[in-house]
Design an enzyme around this catalytic site. Structure first.
Site, PDB file in Angstrom:
ATOM      1  N   ASP A 146      -2.266   2.507  -0.983  1.00  0.00           N
ATOM      2  CA  ASP A 146      -3.041   1.599  -0.215  1.00  0.00           C
ATOM      3  C   ASP A 146      -3.126   0.305  -1.188  1.00  0.00           C
ATOM      4  OD1 ASP A 146      -3.915   3.847   1.192  1.00  0.00           O
ATOM      5  OD2 ASP A 146      -4.817   2.401   2.168  1.00  0.00           O
ATOM      6  N   LYS A 179      -4.560   7.685  -0.207  1.00  0.00           N
ATOM      7  CA  LYS A 179      -5.493   8.726   0.337  1.00  0.00           C
ATOM      8  C   LYS A 179      -5.903  10.010  -0.502  1.00  0.00           C
ATOM      9  CE  LYS A 179      -7.010   8.423   3.558  1.00  0.00           C
ATOM     10  NZ  LYS A 179      -8.384   7.864   3.579  1.00  0.00           N
TER      11      LYS A 179
HETATM   12  O1  MRU Z   1      -7.915   5.629   5.482  1.00  0.00           O
HETATM   13  P1  MRU Z   1      -6.499   5.359   6.127  1.00  0.00           P
HETATM   14  O2  MRU Z   1      -6.178   6.230   7.224  1.00  0.00           O
HETATM   15  O3  MRU Z   1      -6.441   3.971   6.254  1.00  0.00           O
HETATM   16  O4  MRU Z   1      -5.805   5.754   4.700  1.00  0.00           O
HETATM   17  C1  MRU Z   1      -4.177   5.487   4.913  1.00  0.00           C
HETATM   18  C2  MRU Z   1      -3.572   5.917   3.635  1.00  0.00           C
HETATM   19  O5  MRU Z   1      -3.868   6.351   2.850  1.00  0.00           O
HETATM   20  C3  MRU Z   1      -2.070   5.879   3.788  1.00  0.00           C
HETATM   21  O6  MRU Z   1      -1.540   6.790   2.953  1.00  0.00           O
HETATM   22  C4  MRU Z   1      -1.766   4.487   3.100  1.00  0.00           C
HETATM   23  O7  MRU Z   1      -2.493   3.307   3.949  1.00  0.00           O
HETATM   24  C5  MRU Z   1      -0.230   4.099   3.125  1.00  0.00           C
HETATM   25  S1  MRU Z   1       0.097   3.453   4.870  1.00  0.00           S
HETATM   26  C6  MRU Z   1       1.603   3.162   4.935  1.00  0.00           C
END
Ligand code: MRU
Length: 349
Positions: free
Chosen positions: A237, A248
């Site tokens: 992220d 995550k």
């Molecule tokens: O909270 P989310 O579902 O938006 O989190 C998504 C993630 O953590 C993904 O691993 C991250 O965004 C990479 S997406 C290619």
């Protein structure tokens, strides 16, 4: 083969409500930017790259509405601020809105608001198209890291639903199997608290014909100690300039386990996820979410009322645990800082 997570329809945005998966495929079409704000906040639209694209189109919806307001640019300021306040960690949100801002602030003196809206739509479409192309390159470079017979663990959801196009970490798996014919065994963490791995990654893999074994997050150590995992690949992220990675919640635990077992831990992400303002992971804001995500499971309360809850949506994995980054420009091995710096400054904003 893949579900389309977002689609610009000229004056409206159509999106797949990811909170309803895997039970039902519900699409929402809206002309109201407030629905996009709500959808990003509540993870109907989610995944770092997709959040960026959605925010860009959300700003376009706001711009159309702004044409009817007394002060177009103050209206845009408000829309921009609302979109920025949806989720703090995925830097792609701010990256995309900065690109959009560069368009409308440059046109401020112009006075021709219709023209500004046209340029904003063109920029959002460019961000969308670049995102699809970028994810294809990442998928291609990532796939090359896998060998026939690899047993790969992934966390959260990083496929077409999270990114558009092929995706990042999951895109690499999809590409290796579908385009290169490699035989991989895939394990997906369920990804508590809200189960993006179980609900979305398992769903996307099965839908594309790739068998996957679902495990609870606390089973990764057991899998690794028994030799069931040969590679780990996840998304990101936000990546700090020293290579620390926010992803995550639970990613850090897997990275430590992978390091302990000598298993390569790869992070696949576009260069727009690298934040030049963040020197280390300590500079990355971490979103804390509603305690109810932890005290409930599938809508059922599973904890006594009044219990204290800690619910960060992301954690930070130190760069020392990252074997390599997979970007649209290729695979980047340590030392990361100078290489990320050079690649990041090569790209526009
Ligand atoms: O909270 P989310 O579902 O938006 O989190 C998504 C993630 O953590 C993904 O691993 C991250 O965004 C990479 S997406 C290619």
């Amino acid at each position: 083969m893949f579900l389309r997570a977002l689609e610009w329809k000229g004056r409206s945005l159509r999106f797949l409500d990811q909170t309803r998966l895997p039970w039902e495929e519900v699409y929402v079409e809206t002309e109201d930017y407030r629905d996009i704000v709500e959808a990003i906040k509540h993870l109907r639209i989610r995944g770092a790259p997709l959040i960026g694209v959605a925010a860009a189109y959300g700003l376009c919806l706001g711009a159309f509405e702004g044409l009817k307001s007394e002060d177009f640019f103050s209206f845009l300021e408000r829309v921009d601020l609302e979109l920025r306040s949806t989720r703090p960690t995925a830097v792609n949100l701010f990256w995309a809105l900065d690109r959009m801002r560069a368009i409308w602030s440059a046109q401020n003196a112009l006075g021709d608001w219709e023209e500004v809206v046209d340029r904003l739509v063109a920029e959002a479409k460019a961000i969308d198209a670049e995102n699809v192309a970028t994810s294809e390159s990442i998928a291609r470079f990532g796939a090359a890291l896998f060998e026939n017979g690899d047993r790969v663990l992934t966390h959260c959801n990083t496929g077409p639903l999270a990114c558009g196009g092929w995706g990042t970490a999951l895109g690499a798996i999809l590409w290796a199997v579908h385009r290169e014919g490699k035989k991989l065994t895939v394990y997906a963490d369920e990804t508590r608290p809200i189960l993006q791995g179980a609900r979305l990654t398992a769903f996307e893999l099965l839908k594309s014909g790739i068998p996957v074994t679902l495990v609870c997050d606390n089973m990764a150590g057991s899998l690794m100690s028994r030799g069931h995992i040969t590679k780990v690949i996840v998304g990101a992220d936000r990546i700090a300039m020293n290579g620390d990675v926010a992803n995550k919640i639970g990613t850090y635990t897997i990275a430590v386990l992978a390091y302990h077992h000598g298993i390569p831990f790869y992070v696949a992400a576009p260069l727009s996820t690298v934040d030049p303002e963040a020197k280390t992971g300590g500079d990355i804001p971490i979103e804390e979410r509603n305690p109810q995500e932890v005290t409930t499971f599938g809508g059922v309360t599973v904890a006594p009322s009044g219990v204290a809850v800690y619910n960060p949506a992301f954690d930070v994995t130190p760069s020392s645990l990252v074997h390599a980054f997979v970007t649209e420009e290729g695979v980047v091995y340590p030392p990361f800082e100078e290489k990320l710096q050079a690649l990041r400054s090569k790209r526009r904003k």
